[in-house]
Write a protein that holds these residues in place. Sequence first.
Motif, mmCIF file in Angstrom:
data_model
loop_
_atom_site.group_PDB
_atom_site.id
_atom_site.type_symbol
_atom_site.label_atom_id
_atom_site.label_comp_id
_atom_site.label_asym_id
_atom_site.label_seq_id
_atom_site.Cartn_x
_atom_site.Cartn_y
_atom_site.Cartn_z
ATOM 1 N N LYS A 274 0.815 -1.218 0.000
ATOM 2 C CA LYS A 274 0.000 0.000 0.000
ATOM 3 C C LYS A 274 0.848 1.267 0.000
ATOM 4 C CE LYS A 274 -3.877 -2.232 2.393
ATOM 5 N NZ LYS A 274 -4.757 -2.217 3.595
ATOM 6 N N LEU A 275 2.176 1.117 -0.039
ATOM 7 C CA LEU A 275 3.074 2.271 -0.006
ATOM 8 C C LEU A 275 3.717 2.482 -1.366
ATOM 9 C CD1 LEU A 275 4.967 1.701 3.379
ATOM 10 C CD2 LEU A 275 2.941 3.102 2.955
ATOM 11 N N PRO A 276 4.004 3.730 -1.742
ATOM 12 C CA PRO A 276 4.751 3.976 -2.978
ATOM 13 C C PRO A 276 6.177 3.446 -2.871
ATOM 14 C CG PRO A 276 4.474 6.014 -1.748
ATOM 15 C CD PRO A 276 3.645 4.982 -1.051
ATOM 16 N N ALA A 277 6.826 3.331 -4.023
ATOM 17 C CA ALA A 277 8.148 2.706 -4.069
ATOM 18 C C ALA A 277 9.163 3.416 -3.185
ATOM 19 C CB ALA A 277 8.641 2.656 -5.516
ATOM 20 N N ASP A 278 9.126 4.762 -3.149
ATOM 21 C CA ASP A 278 10.140 5.469 -2.361
ATOM 22 C C ASP A 278 9.969 5.219 -0.868
ATOM 23 O OD1 ASP A 278 7.780 6.950 -2.196
ATOM 24 O OD2 ASP A 278 8.741 8.900 -2.515
ATOM 25 N N GLN A 279 8.726 5.088 -0.395
ATOM 26 C CA GLN A 279 8.512 4.777 1.011
ATOM 27 C C GLN A 279 8.891 3.344 1.327
ATOM 28 O OE1 GLN A 279 4.870 6.107 2.904
ATOM 29 N NE2 GLN A 279 4.637 7.795 1.455
ATOM 30 N N GLN A 280 8.642 2.425 0.392
ATOM 31 C CA GLN A 280 9.080 1.050 0.601
ATOM 32 C C GLN A 280 10.593 0.978 0.745
ATOM 33 O OE1 GLN A 280 7.367 -2.250 -1.494
ATOM 34 N NE2 GLN A 280 5.745 -1.014 -2.404
ATOM 35 N N GLN A 281 11.303 1.746 -0.074
ATOM 36 C CA GLN A 281 12.760 1.724 0.001
ATOM 37 C C GLN A 281 13.245 2.248 1.350
ATOM 38 O OE1 GLN A 281 14.768 2.451 -3.651
ATOM 39 N NE2 GLN A 281 16.524 3.448 -2.679
ATOM 40 N N VAL A 282 12.605 3.282 1.872
ATOM 41 C CA VAL A 282 12.954 3.783 3.204
ATOM 42 C C VAL A 282 12.705 2.707 4.258
ATOM 43 C CG1 VAL A 282 12.206 5.364 5.024
ATOM 44 C CG2 VAL A 282 12.740 6.246 2.756
ATOM 45 N N GLU A 283 11.561 2.039 4.196
ATOM 46 C CA GLU A 283 11.237 1.005 5.182
ATOM 47 C C GLU A 283 12.295 -0.093 5.200
ATOM 48 O OE1 GLU A 283 8.854 0.328 7.393
ATOM 49 O OE2 GLU A 283 7.267 1.798 7.030
ATOM 50 N N ILE A 284 12.734 -0.525 4.026
ATOM 51 C CA ILE A 284 13.668 -1.649 3.959
ATOM 52 C C ILE A 284 15.092 -1.186 4.240
ATOM 53 C CG2 ILE A 284 14.567 -3.489 2.494
ATOM 54 C CD1 ILE A 284 11.880 -3.354 0.937
ATOM 55 N N CYS A 285 15.511 -0.083 3.613
ATOM 56 C CA CYS A 285 16.888 0.390 3.804
ATOM 57 C C CYS A 285 17.143 0.866 5.229
ATOM 58 C CB CYS A 285 17.204 1.517 2.819
ATOM 59 S SG CYS A 285 17.503 0.991 1.122
ATOM 60 N N ASP A 286 16.182 1.574 5.821
ATOM 61 C CA ASP A 286 16.403 2.055 7.188
ATOM 62 C C ASP A 286 16.469 0.897 8.184
ATOM 63 O OD1 ASP A 286 16.585 4.622 6.350
ATOM 64 O OD2 ASP A 286 14.885 5.392 7.490
ATOM 65 N N ALA A 287 15.661 -0.139 7.976
ATOM 66 C CA ALA A 287 15.753 -1.313 8.840
ATOM 67 C C ALA A 287 17.102 -2.001 8.646
ATOM 68 C CB ALA A 287 14.611 -2.274 8.550
ATOM 69 N N ARG A 288 17.532 -2.107 7.384
ATOM 70 C CA ARG A 288 18.871 -2.670 7.125
ATOM 71 C C ARG A 288 19.948 -1.889 7.871
ATOM 72 N NH1 ARG A 288 21.187 -0.573 1.736
ATOM 73 N NH2 ARG A 288 21.026 1.260 3.107
ATOM 74 N N ASP A 289 19.896 -0.566 7.771
ATOM 75 C CA ASP A 289 20.921 0.258 8.409
ATOM 76 C C ASP A 289 20.895 0.106 9.923
ATOM 77 O OD1 ASP A 289 21.651 1.114 5.909
ATOM 78 O OD2 ASP A 289 20.590 3.036 6.050
ATOM 79 N N ALA A 290 19.690 0.089 10.503
ATOM 80 C CA ALA A 290 19.586 -0.038 11.959
ATOM 81 C C ALA A 290 20.141 -1.379 12.425
ATOM 82 C CB ALA A 290 18.131 0.118 12.392
ATOM 83 N N LEU A 291 19.775 -2.462 11.749
ATOM 84 C CA LEU A 291 20.252 -3.784 12.157
ATOM 85 C C LEU A 291 21.753 -3.923 11.939
ATOM 86 C CD1 LEU A 291 17.314 -5.971 10.793
ATOM 87 C CD2 LEU A 291 17.710 -5.253 13.163
ATOM 88 N N THR A 292 22.266 -3.281 10.898
ATOM 89 C CA THR A 292 23.708 -3.321 10.658
ATOM 90 C C THR A 292 24.452 -2.597 11.767
ATOM 91 O OG1 THR A 292 23.328 -3.400 8.260
ATOM 92 C CG2 THR A 292 25.531 -2.791 8.998
ATOM 93 N N ARG A 293 23.925 -1.445 12.199
ATOM 94 C CA ARG A 293 24.555 -0.715 13.303
ATOM 95 C C ARG A 293 24.532 -1.529 14.592
ATOM 96 N NH1 ARG A 293 21.661 3.706 11.149
ATOM 97 N NH2 ARG A 293 20.038 3.476 12.735
ATOM 98 N N ILE A 294 23.428 -2.217 14.842
ATOM 99 C CA ILE A 294 23.270 -2.933 16.107
ATOM 100 C C ILE A 294 24.099 -4.214 16.138
ATOM 101 C CG2 ILE A 294 21.611 -4.128 17.594
ATOM 102 C CD1 ILE A 294 19.455 -2.193 16.441
ATOM 103 N N PHE A 295 24.067 -4.968 15.017
ATOM 104 C CA PHE A 295 24.635 -6.314 15.032
ATOM 105 C C PHE A 295 25.886 -6.473 14.175
ATOM 106 C CE2 PHE A 295 20.001 -6.840 15.799
ATOM 107 C CZ PHE A 295 20.090 -7.289 17.112
#
Length: 385
Positions: A274-295
Amino acid sequence: MSTRPPTHGSTRLSALAASVALFTALAVPAASADTPASPGSPPAPTVNLATNPGFEVPAPNLADWGSIPGWSCTGGPAEAAVTTTAPHSGASALTVTPADADSTGECTQTVSVQPDTTYTASAWVRGNFVYLGATGTGRDVAPDWTESTQGGWQRLTTRFTTGPNAHSIRLYVHGWYQQGPFSVDDVRVDGPAPAPAAAAGSVPTTDKVVFFTVDDGWQRTPEAERFIADHRLPITAFPLPMPAAADPAFFQRVTAVPGSSIQDHSVSHSDLSKLPADQQQVEICDARDALTRIFGTAPVVFRPPFFTWNADTLQAAANCGIRTVITADADFSGGASNIWHPGPLQPGDVVLMHWTDTLATDLQRALAAADAAGLKPTGLADYLH
């Protein structure tokens, strides 16, 4: 630097100008044209790979307070903010005000790229001594910079050709010491997009294996942790960044068995279809970045919330360095034993569970079903290429 800068930063500015000039002279020049396609095939289309390039995408629910979607700024919300005052285009731009004399106000993002390929990075900037560049390209490339934009907007551009082993680069923009605030808008990283991620609900294999996956992370019980440790279960965890950051040691313990891994499940657990492509990219990339920082390890698998996705999801995932978008073909969450194909569990099945207060018994039931089918739980990422 270990010493405090001069009052007006003149020494640092002179040294920087000299070093940039030397770096430019020594840098390997970028190719003069985009990497040619294979003979007989059309050239790959050029697209903008930057995440939230115009600073228009709203922050997802559950995102870190004050964070800039798609970007990581060293000073956090104390320095960086999205503003609506005189953007270059659209409704907003990024404005960074370095908090002290030792800050350049750097903001970065990770961009997935292809090896041996030419890309052009650009951004419109406003301020004094503003820099745009990329690292991790595999070949040294100098940043572009301006001494002053004279109060208006100026475009910075740098071009680079990635090395044979480069699959991501770090795009950065920053100011300079004691030079005041600067603004950024309309960022671009132009080049061919990576191929869309593969979508799968199971893993094609004849090996007698099954994959246990556990989502979300809000309820973390000692019983589940103990069951995983006692049975040496490889677990593929898909935590959201917020519960992962709240208890990183727990997720490190429950994924300590060889073959286990921590993978991407979005920032806010929204229905991405239900989200446009740019918001989907934020959802996936920001989660990637957060998990990379943590782990310390970047995810390569994405589990879409609610198992809902579309073609934009597959491309957004690939733009974030994700190889596979995985759902499941069995659900043992919350006391269930649902297998979505005839018969018992089969080789390559992916089993869905959740970090809830029933997980210990859910794992016990899933393990019994795997044993009855002659299957052994193993690590999912090891089987996805």
